[in-house]
Design an enzyme around this catalytic site. Structure first.
Site, PDB file in Angstrom:
ATOM      1  CD1 TRP A  14     -24.291 -62.204  -9.269  1.00  8.68           C
ATOM      2  CD2 TRP A  14     -25.698 -60.505  -8.903  1.00  8.68           C
ATOM      3  NE1 TRP A  14     -23.841 -61.526  -8.155  1.00  8.68           N
ATOM      4  CE2 TRP A  14     -24.690 -60.475  -7.899  1.00  8.68           C
ATOM      5  CE3 TRP A  14     -26.684 -59.526  -8.875  1.00  8.68           C
ATOM      6  CZ2 TRP A  14     -24.655 -59.513  -6.889  1.00  8.68           C
ATOM      7  CZ3 TRP A  14     -26.651 -58.566  -7.879  1.00  8.68           C
ATOM      8  CH2 TRP A  14     -25.644 -58.562  -6.900  1.00  8.68           C
ATOM      9  CD1 TRP A  62     -14.913 -41.626   1.327  1.00  6.92           C
ATOM     10  CD2 TRP A  62     -15.093 -43.852   1.222  1.00  6.92           C
ATOM     11  NE1 TRP A  62     -15.934 -42.021   2.155  1.00  6.92           N
ATOM     12  CE2 TRP A  62     -16.076 -43.379   2.106  1.00  6.92           C
ATOM     13  CE3 TRP A  62     -15.010 -45.234   0.995  1.00  6.92           C
ATOM     14  CZ2 TRP A  62     -16.969 -44.223   2.767  1.00  6.92           C
ATOM     15  CZ3 TRP A  62     -15.902 -46.078   1.652  1.00  6.92           C
ATOM     16  CH2 TRP A  62     -16.858 -45.579   2.530  1.00  6.92           C
ATOM     17  CD1 TRP A  85     -21.382 -57.886  -7.595  1.00 10.59           C
ATOM     18  CD2 TRP A  85     -19.404 -57.016  -8.121  1.00 10.59           C
ATOM     19  NE1 TRP A  85     -20.402 -58.704  -7.057  1.00 10.59           N
ATOM     20  CE2 TRP A  85     -19.187 -58.190  -7.363  1.00 10.59           C
ATOM     21  CE3 TRP A  85     -18.298 -56.286  -8.566  1.00 10.59           C
ATOM     22  CZ2 TRP A  85     -17.904 -58.662  -7.053  1.00 10.59           C
ATOM     23  CZ3 TRP A  85     -17.020 -56.745  -8.259  1.00 10.59           C
ATOM     24  CH2 TRP A  85     -16.831 -57.923  -7.511  1.00 10.59           C
ATOM     25  CD1 TRP A 145     -18.257 -50.441 -10.570  1.00 11.46           C
ATOM     26  CD2 TRP A 145     -20.323 -51.301 -10.584  1.00 11.46           C
ATOM     27  NE1 TRP A 145     -18.929 -49.890 -11.631  1.00 11.46           N
ATOM     28  CE2 TRP A 145     -20.191 -50.408 -11.668  1.00 11.46           C
ATOM     29  CE3 TRP A 145     -21.539 -51.946 -10.392  1.00 11.46           C
ATOM     30  CZ2 TRP A 145     -21.247 -50.159 -12.548  1.00 11.46           C
ATOM     31  CZ3 TRP A 145     -22.593 -51.702 -11.272  1.00 11.46           C
ATOM     32  CH2 TRP A 145     -22.441 -50.818 -12.337  1.00 11.46           C
ATOM     33  CD  GLU A 150     -15.852 -37.930  -0.630  1.00 14.60           C
ATOM     34  OE1 GLU A 150     -15.911 -39.006  -1.246  1.00 14.60           O
ATOM     35  OE2 GLU A 150     -16.575 -37.687   0.359  1.00 14.60           O
ATOM     36  CG  ASN A 169     -19.212 -40.277  -5.918  1.00 14.79           C
ATOM     37  OD1 ASN A 169     -18.749 -41.402  -6.137  1.00 14.79           O
ATOM     38  ND2 ASN A 169     -19.747 -39.950  -4.763  1.00 14.79           N
TER      39      ASN A 169
HETATM   40  C1  LIG Z   1     -19.649 -47.478  -9.054  1.00 10.46           C
HETATM   41  C2  LIG Z   1     -18.495 -46.524  -8.845  1.00 10.46           C
HETATM   42  C3  LIG Z   1     -17.370 -46.619  -9.643  1.00 10.46           C
HETATM   43  C4  LIG Z   1     -16.282 -45.749  -9.438  1.00 10.46           C
HETATM   44  N1  LIG Z   1     -15.158 -45.874 -10.235  1.00 10.46           N
HETATM   45  C5  LIG Z   1     -14.092 -45.060 -10.024  1.00 10.46           C
HETATM   46  C6  LIG Z   1     -12.917 -45.196 -10.812  1.00 10.46           C
HETATM   47  O1  LIG Z   1     -12.777 -46.087 -11.647  1.00 10.46           O
HETATM   48  N2  LIG Z   1     -11.893 -44.303 -10.588  1.00 10.46           N
HETATM   49  C7  LIG Z   1     -11.992 -43.316  -9.637  1.00 10.46           C
HETATM   50  O2  LIG Z   1     -11.038 -42.537  -9.473  1.00 10.46           O
HETATM   51  N3  LIG Z   1     -13.078 -43.194  -8.876  1.00 10.46           N
HETATM   52  C8  LIG Z   1     -14.136 -44.024  -9.039  1.00 10.46           C
HETATM   53  N4  LIG Z   1     -15.258 -43.877  -8.261  1.00 10.46           N
HETATM   54  C9  LIG Z   1     -15.248 -42.880  -7.165  1.00 10.46           C
HETATM   55  C10 LIG Z   1     -15.788 -41.486  -7.519  1.00 10.46           C
HETATM   56  O3  LIG Z   1     -16.994 -41.583  -8.195  1.00 10.46           O
HETATM   57  C11 LIG Z   1     -14.805 -40.670  -8.334  1.00 10.46           C
HETATM   58  O4  LIG Z   1     -13.514 -40.724  -7.766  1.00 10.46           O
HETATM   59  C12 LIG Z   1     -15.248 -39.186  -8.387  1.00 10.46           C
HETATM   60  O5  LIG Z   1     -16.503 -39.098  -9.002  1.00 10.46           O
HETATM   61  C13 LIG Z   1     -14.228 -38.395  -9.141  1.00 10.46           C
HETATM   62  O6  LIG Z   1     -14.649 -37.078  -9.271  1.00 10.46           O
HETATM   63  P1  LIG Z   1     -13.776 -35.880  -8.699  1.00 10.46           P
HETATM   64  O7  LIG Z   1     -12.366 -36.066  -9.120  1.00 10.46           O
HETATM   65  O8  LIG Z   1     -14.463 -34.637  -9.095  1.00 10.46           O
HETATM   66  O9  LIG Z   1     -13.890 -36.152  -7.153  1.00 10.46           O
HETATM   67  P2  LIG Z   1     -13.793 -35.178  -5.881  1.00 10.46           P
HETATM   68  O10 LIG Z   1     -15.141 -35.161  -5.269  1.00 10.46           O
HETATM   69  O11 LIG Z   1     -13.175 -33.896  -6.200  1.00 10.46           O
HETATM   70  O12 LIG Z   1     -12.852 -36.024  -4.909  1.00 10.46           O
HETATM   71  C14 LIG Z   1     -11.426 -35.898  -4.931  1.00 10.46           C
HETATM   72  C15 LIG Z   1     -10.777 -37.226  -5.224  1.00 10.46           C
HETATM   73  O13 LIG Z   1     -11.092 -38.161  -4.199  1.00 10.46           O
HETATM   74  C16 LIG Z   1     -11.206 -39.475  -4.764  1.00 10.46           C
HETATM   75  N5  LIG Z   1     -12.554 -39.966  -4.525  1.00 10.46           N
HETATM   76  C17 LIG Z   1     -13.688 -39.242  -4.432  1.00 10.46           C
HETATM   77  N6  LIG Z   1     -14.733 -40.041  -4.156  1.00 10.46           N
HETATM   78  C18 LIG Z   1     -14.263 -41.294  -4.099  1.00 10.46           C
HETATM   79  C19 LIG Z   1     -14.855 -42.564  -3.849  1.00 10.46           C
HETATM   80  N7  LIG Z   1     -16.156 -42.714  -3.602  1.00 10.46           N
HETATM   81  N8  LIG Z   1     -14.067 -43.668  -3.889  1.00 10.46           N
HETATM   82  C20 LIG Z   1     -12.730 -43.552  -4.113  1.00 10.46           C
HETATM   83  N9  LIG Z   1     -12.117 -42.376  -4.349  1.00 10.46           N
HETATM   84  C21 LIG Z   1     -12.869 -41.264  -4.340  1.00 10.46           C
HETATM   85  C22 LIG Z   1     -10.932 -39.346  -6.247  1.00 10.46           C
HETATM   86  O14 LIG Z   1      -9.575 -39.644  -6.477  1.00 10.46           O
HETATM   87  C23 LIG Z   1     -11.246 -37.882  -6.508  1.00 10.46           C
HETATM   88  O15 LIG Z   1     -10.579 -37.361  -7.617  1.00 10.46           O
HETATM   89  C24 LIG Z   1     -16.352 -44.759  -8.432  1.00 10.46           C
HETATM   90  C25 LIG Z   1     -17.504 -44.663  -7.633  1.00 10.46           C
HETATM   91  C26 LIG Z   1     -18.567 -45.536  -7.836  1.00 10.46           C
HETATM   92  C27 LIG Z   1     -19.784 -45.405  -6.975  1.00 10.46           C
END
Ligand SMILES: Cc1cc2nc3c(=O)[nH]c(=O)nc-3n(C[C@H](O)[C@H](O)[C@H](O)COP(=O)(O)OP(=O)(O)OC[C@H]3O[C@@H](n4cnc5c(N)ncnc54)[C@H](O)[C@@H]3O)c2cc1C
Length: 501
Positions: free
Chosen positions: A325, A296, A378, A401, A293, A360
């Site tokens: 859209w 990502w 979007w 998005w 993650e 997420n």
């Molecule tokens: C539509 C959409 C919008 C999003 N907008 C943002 C946003 O503005 N800022 C943001 O930080 N994340 C965003 N995310 C990614 C993700 O949802 C969040 O990073 C995650 O929910 C954060 O929770 P956590 O810190 O508990 O993650 P954990 O599951 O603990 O993951 C650890 C870290 O990995 C990174 N990470 C995890 N999943 C993703 C992912 N899919 N994409 C990129 N990085 C990721 C984050 O920095 C996160 O803190 C978005 C995802 C979607 C689908």
């Protein structure tokens, strides 16, 4: 390298330009600014209200930043590094202001950590050029990623557009070069100037989350971020794969995203904590998944640099600019308010409104609902998220998005559309998450809560009927995407742009 101007006492003066790196430990620019033990160091942070409005900065995120800066200011003060706060309208005004500050204070060199968003890079280029013209040294560092954008490339020298090969290459580089977490710097001999007070708020930016709730959910500062990391790694990381998709479990994911977004913690600190856990107790697929993650996060930052159009409201897949859209403001509003009549979607949207954060899987569910069930652009959703997220981050938000809308790189296929009821039954089987955020449904049993029937909604609950027929909406959306095949494809370059990263 510029000639040093020096001050009367003969000690060099270094200025740290803080941006999305609000921490004292493992901050490359701060560390380098303090390498010379006799150098006097001050830090500056710019308030840029007009720029932030253009970037849809959320009040709840600014609130976390200001509370974090207040703590950081105290930490830096204990090291004799005063924190200055300056207000200018926007990024364009920063270079001149920075120069004036350097000249007034006889600063020899400015240090900063790079940001990868387009406007931030334009700002930095302009600031660097102006400082250079006036003989002030500049030192910029790659600090936001474990591997810097431009270093993870395909065999043809292109940026990756698919995650799995990116991750493989990214991991190889991390293992090859290692990861070093830098200590906090040593105290300076004296402070050369007085610190400014960090304001509690900035006019025009109101947090939509109540202050006490925001402070409880998102405690400020690098210590709080580190404590969260330690707790997650110690108690939760080894169940990450099983539980990370369950939105009702608040500790199943790290909730570090707000801290990574503002730089209260670094990805190196996260990596190191995961590695320590592996070294102490052995490898685990859960830890690998969590590291993935973080991958990502970096993947999307690299995409910002390699494919600059995604910074500019353009889709990654250029053929999708031809999608027409649905400009339905009323439908969009119902989605924003969490009144779609789909319980899991509404619970998630209300989680965002009440806490400034969304799980997420729920981000994927709500983003797919807006773009596929309502066929709303979007970019409308991306904007609404930025305006409400405590972890708002252009790269991750845009990436998420575009993944959900099937306009992005390595995105969800346009014909594989989440069914909100099935997502709800799978990831919130007992309805715990729905009950928490949609109290009007709290009395329903575990079967009905995912899809109350019409009479229940009309007579017993103050809850709307589903605003669309999911199956018909999917057919319409798939048909729109299918039509794209008949239209000319837009430009889709895959080369790094001319910016020197
Ligand atoms: C539509 C959409 C919008 C999003 N907008 C943002 C946003 O503005 N800022 C943001 O930080 N994340 C965003 N995310 C990614 C993700 O949802 C969040 O990073 C995650 O929910 C954060 O929770 P956590 O810190 O508990 O993650 P954990 O599951 O603990 O993951 C650890 C870290 O990995 C990174 N990470 C995890 N999943 C993703 C992912 N899919 N994409 C990129 N990085 C990721 C984050 O920095 C996160 O803190 C978005 C995802 C979607 C689908």
């Amino acid at each position: 390298m510029a000639a040093h101007q020096g001050c009367s006492c003969g000690m060099k003066r270094h200025l740290l330009w803080l941006r999305a790196d609000l921490r004292s430990i493992d901050n490359s620019a701060l560390h380098e600014a303090c390498l010379d033990p006799s150098a006097l160091v001050a830090a500056v942070w710019f308030i840029t209200p007009e720029q932030w409005r253009r970037h849809d900065k959320a009040g709840v995120q600014l609130d976390l930043e200001l509370r974090t800066l207040q703590k950081l200011s105290a930490t830096l003060a204990s090291l004799n590094i005063p924190l200055l706060i300056r207000t200018v309208p926007d990024f364009a005004a920063i270079p001149q202001h920075l120069l004036a500050l350097c000249q007034a204070e006889a600063v020899d060199a400015v240090f900063w950590n790079r940001q990868y968003e387009w406007n931030e890079r334009v700002r930095d280029k302009a600031a660097s050029a102006l400082l250079e013209q006036h003989g002030i040294a500049r030192h910029a560092f790659h600090d936001q990623c474990l591997v810097k954008p431009g270093d993870v490339l395909t065999g043809d020298g292109c940026f990756y557009s698919v995650f799995t090969p990116f991750k493989k290459n990214w991991l190889q580089q991390i293992h090859r070069h290692g990861v070093e977490v830098l200590p906090a710097p040593a105290a300076r001999p004296v402070a050369w100037t007085h610190a400014d007070a960090v304001p509690d708020s900035v006019s025009g930016f109101v947090s939509h989350v109540a202050p006490e709730r925001a402070a409880a959910l998102w405690p400020a500062g690098e210590e709080a971020a580190l404590a969260r990391l330690e707790d997650f790694v110690e108690h939760h990381i080894r169940r990450y794969r099983d539980l990370r998709d369950i939105p009702s479990l608040t500790d199943a994911t790290s909730r570090l995203s707000p801290y990574l977004a503002i730089g209260a913690i670094s990805p190196r600190q996260c990596w190191q904590a995961a590695l320590n856990e592996i070294q102490a107790y052995g490898p685990s697929a859960d830890i690998d998944q969590w590291i993935s993650e973080l991958g990502w996060r970096e993947f999307y930052k690299h995409i910002l640099v390699g494919f600059p159009r995604v910074n500019k409201h353009l889709p990654f897949r250029m053929d999708t600019v031809n999608l027409r859209w649905n400009d339905d403001e009323a439908a969009f509003q119902r989605w924003c308010e969490g009144k779609t009549g789909f319980p899991i979607v509404d619970a998630a949207m209300r989680q965002l409104r009440e806490t400034g954060w969304m799980h997420n899987r729920m981000r994927m569910v709500t983003a797919m609902f807006l773009t596929k069930d309502l066929f709303v652009d979007w970019r409308w959703g991306e904007r609404f998220f930025m305006q409400h997220l405590v972890d708002g981050d252009l790269a991750a938000n845009n990436g998420g998005w575009q993944w959900s809308a099937s306009t992005g790189n390595d995105a969800a296929p346009y014909f594989r559309i989440f069914n909100p009821r099935l997502q709800s039954e799978k990831f919130d089987p007992e309805g715990v998450f729905i009950r928490r955020f949609v109290p009007e449904l709290a009395g329903l049993d575990r079967k009905r809560i995912h899809e109350p029937h019409g009479k229940q909604r009309d007579f017993l609950l103050d809850y709307p009927l589903p605003m669309v027929d999911h199956r018909a909406a999917c057919e319409f959306t798939v048909a729109q995407f299918k039509k794209l095949g008949e239209l000319p494809v837009g430009r889709a370059d895959n080369k790094a742009d001319s910016f020197n990263v």
